[in-house]
Design an enzyme around this catalytic site. Structure first.
Site, PDB file in Angstrom:
ATOM      1  N   HIS A  24       0.810  -1.226   0.000  1.00 27.01           N
ATOM      2  CA  HIS A  24       0.000   0.000   0.000  1.00 27.01           C
ATOM      3  C   HIS A  24       0.848   1.283   0.000  1.00 27.01           C
ATOM      4  O   HIS A  24       0.716   2.160   0.848  1.00 27.01           O
ATOM      5  CB  HIS A  24      -1.099   0.008   1.073  1.00 27.01           C
ATOM      6  N   HIS A  78      -5.074  -8.725  14.900  1.00 28.00           N
ATOM      7  CA  HIS A  78      -5.159  -7.524  14.063  1.00 28.00           C
ATOM      8  C   HIS A  78      -5.957  -7.856  12.820  1.00 28.00           C
ATOM      9  O   HIS A  78      -5.743  -8.899  12.195  1.00 28.00           O
ATOM     10  CB  HIS A  78      -3.733  -7.088  13.709  1.00 28.00           C
ATOM     11  N   GLU A  80      -6.267  -6.064   9.878  1.00 29.65           N
ATOM     12  CA  GLU A  80      -5.896  -5.588   8.539  1.00 29.65           C
ATOM     13  C   GLU A  80      -5.787  -6.806   7.609  1.00 29.65           C
ATOM     14  O   GLU A  80      -5.423  -7.911   8.031  1.00 29.65           O
ATOM     15  CB  GLU A  80      -4.593  -4.779   8.579  1.00 29.65           C
ATOM     16  N   ASP A  82      -3.892  -8.078   5.457  1.00 31.68           N
ATOM     17  CA  ASP A  82      -2.726  -8.959   5.293  1.00 31.68           C
ATOM     18  C   ASP A  82      -2.695 -10.040   6.374  1.00 31.68           C
ATOM     19  O   ASP A  82      -1.961 -11.018   6.252  1.00 31.68           O
ATOM     20  CB  ASP A  82      -1.405  -8.169   5.269  1.00 31.68           C
ATOM     21  N   HIS A 145      -1.334  -0.574  15.262  1.00 33.11           N
ATOM     22  CA  HIS A 145      -1.547   0.713  14.651  1.00 33.11           C
ATOM     23  C   HIS A 145      -2.975   0.905  14.133  1.00 33.11           C
ATOM     24  O   HIS A 145      -3.255   1.905  13.457  1.00 33.11           O
ATOM     25  CB  HIS A 145      -0.553   0.895  13.493  1.00 33.11           C
ATOM     26  N   ASP A 164       1.571  -6.284  14.364  1.00 34.77           N
ATOM     27  CA  ASP A 164       2.487  -5.561  13.467  1.00 34.77           C
ATOM     28  C   ASP A 164       3.707  -4.989  14.205  1.00 34.77           C
ATOM     29  O   ASP A 164       4.751  -4.740  13.584  1.00 34.77           O
ATOM     30  CB  ASP A 164       1.752  -4.398  12.792  1.00 34.77           C
ATOM     31  N   TYR A 191      10.200  -0.029   8.614  1.00 36.04           N
ATOM     32  CA  TYR A 191       8.841  -0.417   8.995  1.00 36.04           C
ATOM     33  C   TYR A 191       8.278   0.566  10.026  1.00 36.04           C
ATOM     34  O   TYR A 191       7.155   1.056   9.916  1.00 36.04           O
ATOM     35  CB  TYR A 191       8.871  -1.837   9.576  1.00 36.04           C
ATOM     36  N   HIS A 224       5.138  -9.789  10.789  1.00 35.17           N
ATOM     37  CA  HIS A 224       5.950  -9.671   9.571  1.00 35.17           C
ATOM     38  C   HIS A 224       7.420  -9.866   9.930  1.00 35.17           C
ATOM     39  O   HIS A 224       7.893  -9.323  10.936  1.00 35.17           O
ATOM     40  CB  HIS A 224       5.831  -8.279   8.931  1.00 35.17           C
TER      41      HIS A 224
END
Ligand code: FEO
Length: 397
Positions: A24, A78, A80, A82, A145, A164, A191, A224
């Site tokens: 993104h 989380h 999101e 991904d 986040h 994250d 990151y 990640h």
């Protein structure tokens, strides 16, 4: 990536995305991973899933350890995409009647996103789930986040599953910090600069809570990149430092140029800054990705921005970087604006307004040069740079 046992009964079952290059708008030149973790105890637990398109790999990794149908509890740290994109397929595979643990905001996000009648269990901050010989504690980390973000902590293994936070976009078979080596810190820094910089106040609070609670952490498993098992304290210390944004003896001169006039100015300004003993780096925007520029901004004390005037405005690529930078809310920066122009010359005052809106401590004056800087013009750029260098030195006294 295969399933790897990272502690007795705890497995990394995530996937590697070797080919992603744009996350993104963030350049991920080394690819990334979507990590997921399987805990096999009296109850079998899966923490997070992976991006849509990688479901088969995730299920195959789980199947190396246990039949996916034997998973008793799904935890979403989380929401999101991904980490949740594969959730419909995974819930179908493990059984739609299995409980799905997440934060209250996680439940809201997942319900609205997937519109599935899953058996949600919205956890309270500090709530503990007994899974046999282990207990899992859920720690709300709202806005770290996303509003739904949370950590899951396993007291018995001293493992923090940190979503994250503490992650890096890095694809590799090297699963741990002690295997990959120190180079991973540059990925962690990038990151942080691009995903977490705007939440530094929140991060400092979370780190303080972790310190005060005496949480023992032997291993940090982010969603990640690599797992921090040798020196989890190293990434925690880096987060503490980056979150304070004190700035180093460093200035970056970010610019774009049409016919090299603004480039000449940028390089002369940078040389003036360096002449005051401050590390200086001219950064040409079309030769650098905005996400790499933000990594430089993170520890720079001064951010100097230059643009020619194009059609009474800032050059579009400079606007792009300013918009991106404003969203990430860098703090405690000295700001300066400069640029070349032909006749109207609006770009410099427009840059100043943008940097002021970011609450940068602006140099008293800006610098404009008409057409091509001659020797006198370049001398004024060097002098401008020296002023900025002195301001950096003074601010860091
Ligand atoms: Fe890696 Fe906020 O998702």
């Amino acid at each position: 990536m295969n399933a790897v046992e990272i502690a007795k009964g705890v497995y990394s079952v995530g996937v590697i995305d070797w080919n992603i290059r744009d996350f993104h708008g963030y350049s991920v030149e080394n690819g990334s991973t979507y990590n997921a973790f399987l805990i096999v105890d009296e109850k079998v637990v899966l923490i997070d899933t992976v991006k849509k398109g990688f479901e088969d790999q995730l299920l195959a990794n789980i199947a190396q350890v246990i039949d996916p149908k034997k998973i008793d509890i799904m935890i979403s740290n989380h929401t999101e995409m991904d980490h949740s994109g594969s959730l419909p397929r995974i819930m179908h595979a493990i059984g739609e009647d299995k409980p799905l643990y997440c934060s209250k905001m996680g439940q809201k996000n997942l319900s609205e996103h997937f519109k599935q009648p899953w058996k949600y269990h919205a956890v309270e901050n500090g709530e503990t789930l007994d899974i046999g010989s282990r207990s899992l504690t859920f720690l709300e980390t709202r806005m770290l986040h996303w509003p739904d973000s949370m950590f899951t902590y396993c007291k018995e293994d001293k493992i923090l599953f940190s979503s994250d936070a503490f992650g890096q976009h890095y694809a590799g078979f090297e699963l741990f910090d002690d295997v990959v080596g120190h180079t991973i810190m540059s990925h962690a820094k990038k990151y942080f600069a691009n995903i977490l910089m705007l939440y530094t106040a929140k991060i400092l609070k979370v780190l303080e809570q972790v310190r005060e609670s005496g949480l023992e952490i032997d291993m940090i498993c982010p969603d990640h990149g690599i797992i921090w098992r040798k020196e989890p304290e190293k990434i925690i210390a880096a987060y503490d430092k980056w979150s304070r944004q004190a700035g180093e003896k460093k200035a970056i001169v970010v610019y774009d140029t049409m016919w090299h006039s603004t480039q000449k100015m940028a390089e002369a300004i940078a040389s003036g800054i360096a002449a005051e003993g401050v590390f200086a780096k001219p950064v040409h925007i079309r030769s650098s990705h905005r996400s790499d520029i933000m990594t430089e901004v993170l520890d720079a004390k001064a951010v100097v921005v230059g643009s020619p005037t194009l059609n009474n405005n800032i050059f579009p690529t400079v606007s792009d970087v300013l918009t991106y930078m404003k969203g990430l809310k860098p703090k405690n920066k000295i700001g300066a604006a400069f640029g070349s122009y032909g006749w109207s010359g609006e770009s410099v005052k427009l840059i100043r307004a943008e940097l002021e809106a970011m609450k940068f401590d602006m140099m008293a004056s800006d610098l404009r040069v008409q057409y091509v800087p001659d020797d006198a013009g370049l001398e004024s750029c060097v002098a401008f740079g020296r002023e900025i260098g002195r301001a950096v030195n003074k601010a860091l006294e």
